[in-house]
Each structure stands twice: as structure tokens, then as C-alpha cells.
Design an enzyme around this catalytic site. Sequence first.
Site, PDB file in Angstrom:
ATOM      1  N   ARG A  35     -21.033  41.546  -6.069  1.00 41.83           N
ATOM      2  CA  ARG A  35     -21.555  41.842  -7.303  1.00 41.83           C
ATOM      3  C   ARG A  35     -23.074  41.154  -7.242  1.00 41.83           C
ATOM      4  NH1 ARG A  35     -17.333  40.271 -11.946  1.00 41.83           N
ATOM      5  NH2 ARG A  35     -16.707  42.591 -11.492  1.00 41.83           N
ATOM      6  N   VAL A  76     -12.217  39.303  -2.568  1.00 40.54           N
ATOM      7  CA  VAL A  76     -12.602  38.789  -3.652  1.00 40.54           C
ATOM      8  C   VAL A  76     -11.414  37.676  -4.177  1.00 40.54           C
ATOM      9  CG1 VAL A  76     -13.879  40.567  -4.602  1.00 40.54           C
ATOM     10  CG2 VAL A  76     -11.886  40.608  -5.195  1.00 40.54           C
ATOM     11  N   SER A 130      -4.972  36.322   7.765  1.00 37.83           N
ATOM     12  CA  SER A 130      -4.992  34.962   8.097  1.00 37.83           C
ATOM     13  C   SER A 130      -5.873  34.548   9.293  1.00 37.83           C
ATOM     14  CB  SER A 130      -3.461  34.487   8.380  1.00 37.83           C
ATOM     15  OG  SER A 130      -3.450  33.243   8.682  1.00 37.83           O
ATOM     16  N   GLY A 131      -6.393  33.433   9.410  1.00 33.23           N
ATOM     17  CA  GLY A 131      -7.196  32.955  10.520  1.00 33.23           C
ATOM     18  C   GLY A 131      -8.448  32.126   9.963  1.00 33.23           C
ATOM     19  N   GLY A 132      -8.707  32.078   8.857  1.00 35.70           N
ATOM     20  CA  GLY A 132     -10.149  31.583   8.389  1.00 35.70           C
ATOM     21  C   GLY A 132     -11.175  32.164   8.784  1.00 35.70           C
ATOM     22  N   LYS A 185       2.523  37.319   4.008  1.00 36.88           N
ATOM     23  CA  LYS A 185       1.412  36.247   4.067  1.00 36.88           C
ATOM     24  C   LYS A 185       1.496  35.026   3.079  1.00 36.88           C
ATOM     25  CE  LYS A 185      -3.083  34.857   4.802  1.00 36.88           C
ATOM     26  NZ  LYS A 185      -3.170  34.062   3.893  1.00 36.88           N
ATOM     27  N   HIS A 188       3.768  33.089   5.150  1.00 33.24           N
ATOM     28  CA  HIS A 188       3.333  32.278   6.108  1.00 33.24           C
ATOM     29  C   HIS A 188       2.353  31.280   5.818  1.00 33.24           C
ATOM     30  CE1 HIS A 188      -0.886  31.792   7.951  1.00 33.24           C
ATOM     31  NE2 HIS A 188      -0.459  32.147   8.978  1.00 33.24           N
ATOM     32  N   ASN A 189       1.692  31.386   4.551  1.00 39.11           N
ATOM     33  CA  ASN A 189       1.284  30.129   4.080  1.00 39.11           C
ATOM     34  C   ASN A 189       1.992  28.958   3.585  1.00 39.11           C
ATOM     35  OD1 ASN A 189      -0.984  31.850   4.409  1.00 39.11           O
ATOM     36  ND2 ASN A 189      -1.923  31.121   2.253  1.00 39.11           N
ATOM     37  N   GLU A 192       2.819  27.216   6.777  1.00 36.55           N
ATOM     38  CA  GLU A 192       1.644  26.483   7.082  1.00 36.55           C
ATOM     39  C   GLU A 192       1.457  25.206   6.340  1.00 36.55           C
ATOM     40  OE1 GLU A 192      -2.894  27.000   5.353  1.00 36.55           O
ATOM     41  OE2 GLU A 192      -2.163  28.683   6.688  1.00 36.55           O
ATOM     42  N   ARG A 289       1.799  17.209  -1.540  1.00 41.70           N
ATOM     43  CA  ARG A 289       0.460  17.469  -2.006  1.00 41.70           C
ATOM     44  C   ARG A 289       0.308  17.176  -3.554  1.00 41.70           C
ATOM     45  NH1 ARG A 289      -2.642  22.574   0.959  1.00 41.70           N
ATOM     46  NH2 ARG A 289      -1.602  22.409   2.991  1.00 41.70           N
TER      47      ARG A 289
END
Length: 484
Positions: A35, A76, A130-132, A185, A188-189, A192, A289
Site C-alpha cells: 500500500r 498484512v 511459522s518460523g519468523g 496455526k 501451534h502458537n 509455543e 504474560r
Amino acid sequence: MKTKADIGLIGLAVMGENLVLNMERNGFTVAVYNRTVAKVDKFINGRGKDKRFIGAHSIEEFIASLERPRKVMMLVKAGKPVDDFIEMLLPHLEEGDIIIDGGNSHFPDTIRRTRYVESKGLLFIGTGVSGGEEGALMGPSIMPGGSAEAWLHVKEIFQAISAKVEDGTPCCEWVGDNGAGHFVKMVHNGIEYGDMQLISEAYNLMKNLLGMSADEMHDVFREWNEGELDSYLIEITRDILGYRDEDGEPLVEKILDTAGQKGTGKWTGIEALDLGIPLTLIGESVFARCLSAIKEERVEASRVLSGPVPSFGGDRAMFINDIKSALYASKIVSYAQGYTLMREAAKEYGWELNYGGIALLWRGGCIIRSVFLSKIKDAFDQNPALPNLLLNPFFKEKVEVAQEGWRKVVATALVNGIPVPAFTTALNYFDGYRSERLPANMLQAQRDYFGAHTYERVDKPRGEFFHTNWTGRGGDTSSSTYSI
């Protein structure tokens, strides 16, 4: 260079930029759009210079540069930006074209978007990536779901750019319909979150109970990473403990103890509550957290509230091994809970999930990658209907061997006033799961006493409900029996 691109990507932030470089390195021509179009020029003249990229300065130009069926991938921010881009794209796409959301979208949004995009004659994929930054560039774990017809059109690209396990199998396979990819996913997170909290609790015990230096802890995590705990998160913890600031001191000790989150762990916990699954470890990891975030309040409380002063007089080497046992056993519980959630969600949403295959998707590229996952794949290969990982012979044996040290760690931490919420809740789940009888009979008696909610009896068939007039003042009317 080809005049038309194999795939297009919207969103040249960290993940997007690295993912398109991965695609190009694997032989694909990629159209790119952002954008803020200045980012397109910067990329084309920078990291993408003299490579198979087609830069676009408008949606029209971007769409025109793609081969049919057009494959448009978005990386995005989740939420409204995804919907906004879908609306921008729809007028320019034709029947059979494919829109791909590669961000961390909430799976109910992906279910809705799949239905909406399909109603326009197009196909939709919601995929976890995933994997950064490093994974996006060198090979991530990719978890696609959505319109099944779209898979054949993107399979070659996705599997080419994904991470590979030792035998070359890609860490990418079709997960299931509509929101299945983003659900997997999300889990997965959530796992994590649990892994990171468990490792942090192990670090905290070594530092604040055993008085270990960063170098000593670095050595422990290095050793752990060479055995059954071998994983990406153990590896980076080793590296973090070995990293020094400019003054030579461990950098980790200068980092403020307030943890951020982007919502996927919270979503996992909420979904578990909605489906009635005891996802206790991930839930505690999210709450840990949240507790860390109220730093100023904790500082004030530390001046008012007192507790035991940590003191350890035992065998340090033996206790470090106990911490390792607690970490490994708790990790088993975390994955057991996560897989139980996926199994229940598959029933709820009509997905056919391949649980061993999901472990393979996570075996490389992603944040929770570890040797441990190959054992999970083996467990589901042996018994696809396995209700809980704790019932698999391999994991049953591992937990039974680990539990003596696990219990010592939890007990010692509590006596010394050191918080270990993830270790503790994992042990509580294990003890609850292996209990033939829990005190829920008292709960049911209480509910029937004050609200006439009824109860079942151990000496009657399941499904028969009873009400007692506990005080002699009530009537025979009872509430309807239902469970939310």
C-alpha cells in the site's frame, strides 16, 4: 525474465519481504505490491534487484502482472486490513482466481472469508506461516486450509519454499477446509506460549533458587539441546544466555520483565473454553504474560507482601536434572492438551485433520520445531484415533520416569515461593487425568442444593438425572439439565 508472475504478494514487511525472496530463490517469478508503494521501489532496487520480481504501483497493475489462475497472497495485519484488501481485489479478479491470507488471522474469520470469497466464484486459502524472519527466508512451516480446489494450484510453490525434514519431506501439506489451517496455526502458537513459559520457569529456578550464572545456565541448555529436549526454543535460550551486552554483562538480565502477546495464545484458550477442553498449561502461560504486564503494581506489591526467601541446600546437579524432567513431562502435557483441542475442533467444525501429519508440519521451520515432534507423529501413525498423547506407550513411559523429579521441582518451588504456574498446572492436569474419581460429585451436589441442577448417580446408568430436596423446604421441580 517471464512477463507474468507465478504468484503475487501484498505486504512487504519483514515476513512478506523474506517470503518472496524465498519464492524467487526457488525459481518462481513474483509480483509484489505494498500500500505504501515506496516500499515496492525500495525492495526492487534493494534486496530484489536483478531478480525475478515484478513491482506494481497499483492493484490494477499488480493483478495484470499475474498468470491465470491468479494467486494473490496477503501478508498484512490480521483483522480489518485483510477484509479491506479482499474488497479491493474482488473487482479485478475472475472466476477461479485464488486469494491467500498468510497472516495470523483468527480461524472464524477465515471460515467467514472462505464462504464469502467462494460466493463470488473465487477460491480462498487461509494459511499459517511459522518460523519468523529466518523461517520465511530459508523455509517456514506452512499450514494451508480453505477452498480445497485451490491446493493443486499452490502446492508446488508452497512445498518448494517450505522447510524440509531429514528425508526431504516438506513441512507443508493441506490441512483441511475453510479455517482448519489457521486453527492449526493458532494451536501451534498456543503450544509455543506454553513451551516458552516452561523454559522461562526452568531459567527462573536455576537463577533465583540455585543461584546459577548466565554462563552456567548456558552450558545446561547447550547440553539439553543435544538430547531429547533438542528444539529451536532450547537452542535460542542457550544463545540468549551466552549473549553479552556492550559492558560484558548478560543482556537478558537487562531486559524488562514484561511480556507482550499478539492474541493467538488467548484465542487458543478461549476456544478451549468454548469446546470444554482443559487446556490448562497454555491458559496459565497466557495469564503469566498478563501478570508480567502489571510491572508497576508488582513492584509495589513486592514492598508490601512477604514470602519465603529462596534457599536451596540439596544436590544442585541432581535438581537441575529434576528441572529437566519437569520441563520434558510438562511439555508432553502441553502437546497432549493441544492435540485434544484439535480433535474436538475437528468434530465441531467438520474437519478431517491428520494429527501425525500436523506433527510433521511442525517438525521443521516453525518456532516449536523439535525432535520431540517425530515421536508425536509416530504415536498417531500407530493409532490415528489416540484420544490423548499420555496414553501412548512412549509418552506414558516418559512421564512415569520423569514424574518423581517433576514433583520435587514443583514442591521445592512452592516451598521457596518461586512461581512455576506452568509446571504446576501441568502436574495438576496429569494427576487429574489419571484419577478415576474427582471431587466433581461435591460440585454437583452443591449445584443441585442451591439451584436444583440435578446430578447423576454411580449406581444408576449414565444419562439418568436426579434431584434431592436437600433442606426439606424445596419442591420436586428441578432445572433442565444442560451443559454449555
